[in-house]
Scaffold this active site. Sequence first.
Site, PDB file in Angstrom:
ATOM      1  N   LYS A 219      19.147  32.708  31.859  1.00  0.00           N
ATOM      2  CA  LYS A 219      18.701  34.076  31.628  1.00  0.00           C
ATOM      3  C   LYS A 219      18.390  34.259  30.146  1.00  0.00           C
ATOM      4  O   LYS A 219      19.136  33.791  29.280  1.00  0.00           O
ATOM      5  CB  LYS A 219      19.779  35.066  32.073  1.00  0.00           C
ATOM      6  N   ASP A 247      14.440  33.021  32.711  1.00  0.00           N
ATOM      7  CA  ASP A 247      14.234  34.237  33.498  1.00  0.00           C
ATOM      8  C   ASP A 247      14.535  35.451  32.635  1.00  0.00           C
ATOM      9  O   ASP A 247      15.662  35.632  32.170  1.00  0.00           O
ATOM     10  CB  ASP A 247      15.171  34.198  34.715  1.00  0.00           C
ATOM     11  N   GLU A 273      10.234  33.376  34.304  1.00  0.00           N
ATOM     12  CA  GLU A 273      10.346  34.190  35.517  1.00  0.00           C
ATOM     13  C   GLU A 273      10.436  35.672  35.157  1.00  0.00           C
ATOM     14  O   GLU A 273      11.135  36.035  34.210  1.00  0.00           O
ATOM     15  CB  GLU A 273      11.594  33.748  36.274  1.00  0.00           C
ATOM     16  N   GLU A 299      10.717  38.121  43.225  1.00  0.00           N
ATOM     17  CA  GLU A 299      11.928  38.639  43.853  1.00  0.00           C
ATOM     18  C   GLU A 299      11.949  40.155  43.963  1.00  0.00           C
ATOM     19  O   GLU A 299      12.621  40.705  44.840  1.00  0.00           O
ATOM     20  CB  GLU A 299      13.174  38.154  43.105  1.00  0.00           C
ATOM     21  N   ASP A 322      11.620  36.614  48.428  1.00  0.00           N
ATOM     22  CA  ASP A 322      13.011  37.040  48.572  1.00  0.00           C
ATOM     23  C   ASP A 322      13.198  37.474  50.014  1.00  0.00           C
ATOM     24  O   ASP A 322      12.406  38.263  50.541  1.00  0.00           O
ATOM     25  CB  ASP A 322      13.311  38.196  47.610  1.00  0.00           C
ATOM     26  N   HIS A 349      13.574  32.959  45.578  1.00  0.00           N
ATOM     27  CA  HIS A 349      14.685  33.553  44.854  1.00  0.00           C
ATOM     28  C   HIS A 349      15.909  33.582  45.764  1.00  0.00           C
ATOM     29  O   HIS A 349      15.804  33.904  46.949  1.00  0.00           O
ATOM     30  CB  HIS A 349      14.328  34.984  44.439  1.00  0.00           C
TER      31      HIS A 349
END
Length: 437
Positions: A219, A247, A273, A299, A322, A349
Site C-alpha cells: 500500500k 496500491d 492499482e 475493485e 471483485d 481483487h
Amino acid sequence: MSETVTGFEVQDIRFPTSRQLDGSDAMNPDPDYSAAYLVIRTDTGAEGHGFCFTIGRGNEVMAAAIDALRPYLIGRKAPRDAGDLAALHRELTHDSQLRWLGPEKGVMHMAAGAVVNAAWDLAAKRAGLPVWEFLAAMSPEELVGLVDFRYLGDALTHDEALGILRAAAPGRRERAEVLKSAGYPAYTTSAGWLGYDDAKLVRLAKQAVADGFGQIKLKVGQDLGDDLRRMRLAREAVGPSVRIAVDANQRWEVAEAVRWMTALAPFDPYWIEEPTSPDDILGHAAVRAGQPVKVATGEHIANRVVFKQLLQAGAVDFVQIDAARVAGVNENLAVLLLAAKFRVPVCPHAGGVGLCELVQHLAMFDYVAVSGSLEGRVIEYVDHLHEHFTHPAIVRSGRYQAPTAPGFSARMHPESIAAHRYPDGPVWRPGTPGRTS
C-alpha cells in the site's frame, strides 16, 4: 423435484481487524472487515450463502439493502440452472424503483449481487459442483444467456461474446485438469499494509517469497518519502525477480499519481492499482500515459458499463474484478467477456473477508471457459479470516488450489457468525477496543 425458497436471513457480521491495522491503507486507515451476510433456505433444507464486503460502519445499511430484496426470493422456485439464474439477475437489477437508487451502482446494486451470489451457491450445491465447475459445465449459449448486454453493444455484442466462448470450448477439460493439478497463480498483500512498521514489512515480505509467492503488493500514497523507503526495503527483501505491485486506493489526483509513480519507478513496480477515483476513466488513461508503470483497477468499479469504458479508453492494463461489488456472478461474467474481447488480463481483487473464497471461482472459470490463458494473470491473496469459512481458500506454494466442495465457498461457521454479530456478539461487547460505532 421442485423446491421453494422459504427463508431469507441477513446478519451484520464484523471482524475487529483495525486492532492490528490489518487491511490499512492510505484511504482506509482503520478498517474492520465486515460482511452483510445472507442465507437463503428452501423447503427441503438446502441453503445458499452470499454476502457483501464492507469495512465496518455502514454494514447495517448494506444488510438493510439486502433485506429489501426479500420479496424477490420468498415463495420463489429455487434457482437450479442458467435460465433460472439469468431470470433472477434480471429481475433484481431491472426493478425500476430500486434501480432508481443507482442506477446499477452503489449499495442497492451490491445487495443484488449478494442475492445473486447466494443463488449461485444454492444452485451449484444442488448440482454437486463448485461454482467454477458449475459455470464451466454450461454451454456457450447458456453462458451468454446469463449476461445483460444492455449498454455493451458498442464494445461487445451477443454474437461476439458467443464467439469468444465457443473458441474456448475445445480446451475446457484440459484446462480444468491443469487447475486441479497445479492450481492458479496467487500474489499476497499480507506483507504490505500501510500500518505495518518496517520490520514487519521486511519479515512478511521475506516470508512471502519463502512461501512461494512470485508477487507481493504494498500500500502506498500517504507520504512519498515513506513509500520510497518502504519500496527500497521491500525490493531488498524479495530481490529483483519477485514482482512488487503497489496500491494507492484512490488517494491521488492525476498529476500527483504521475509524479509519485515516476519517483517509485526505479524500484520496478509491477502495477499501480487504483491511482485515482475509480469513476475517472480519462484520469486513469492519463496516469497510464504519463508514467512508466502499468495501471490496474476494478475493485470499486460499480458495473459492467464503467469496465467497458476503461477498456475502450485504453486506460487499464489489468482488470480487477471483485466478486461482491457488481451484481454478482452474472455481471462479472460480462466483465470477463469484455476483458477477453480487449485482450486485457483479469487479476481479481480479494482483499477482504470472504473475497478470496469467492473470486477464486470466477478466475478459474475465466481460465477454463473464457480467456483460456494464465498469462499475466494472478489472484490476490490476503491471509486473514479464512478460518471463519467452512471451505476456506487454500493457497500452497503461491498458488490457489482448485475448490472441490460444491457451492461458492461462502458459508461461514455458525459459531463465527454468533461471535462476530454486530453489535451484540461477544467480540463487540461495550468497552472492547476496535468498536466501529
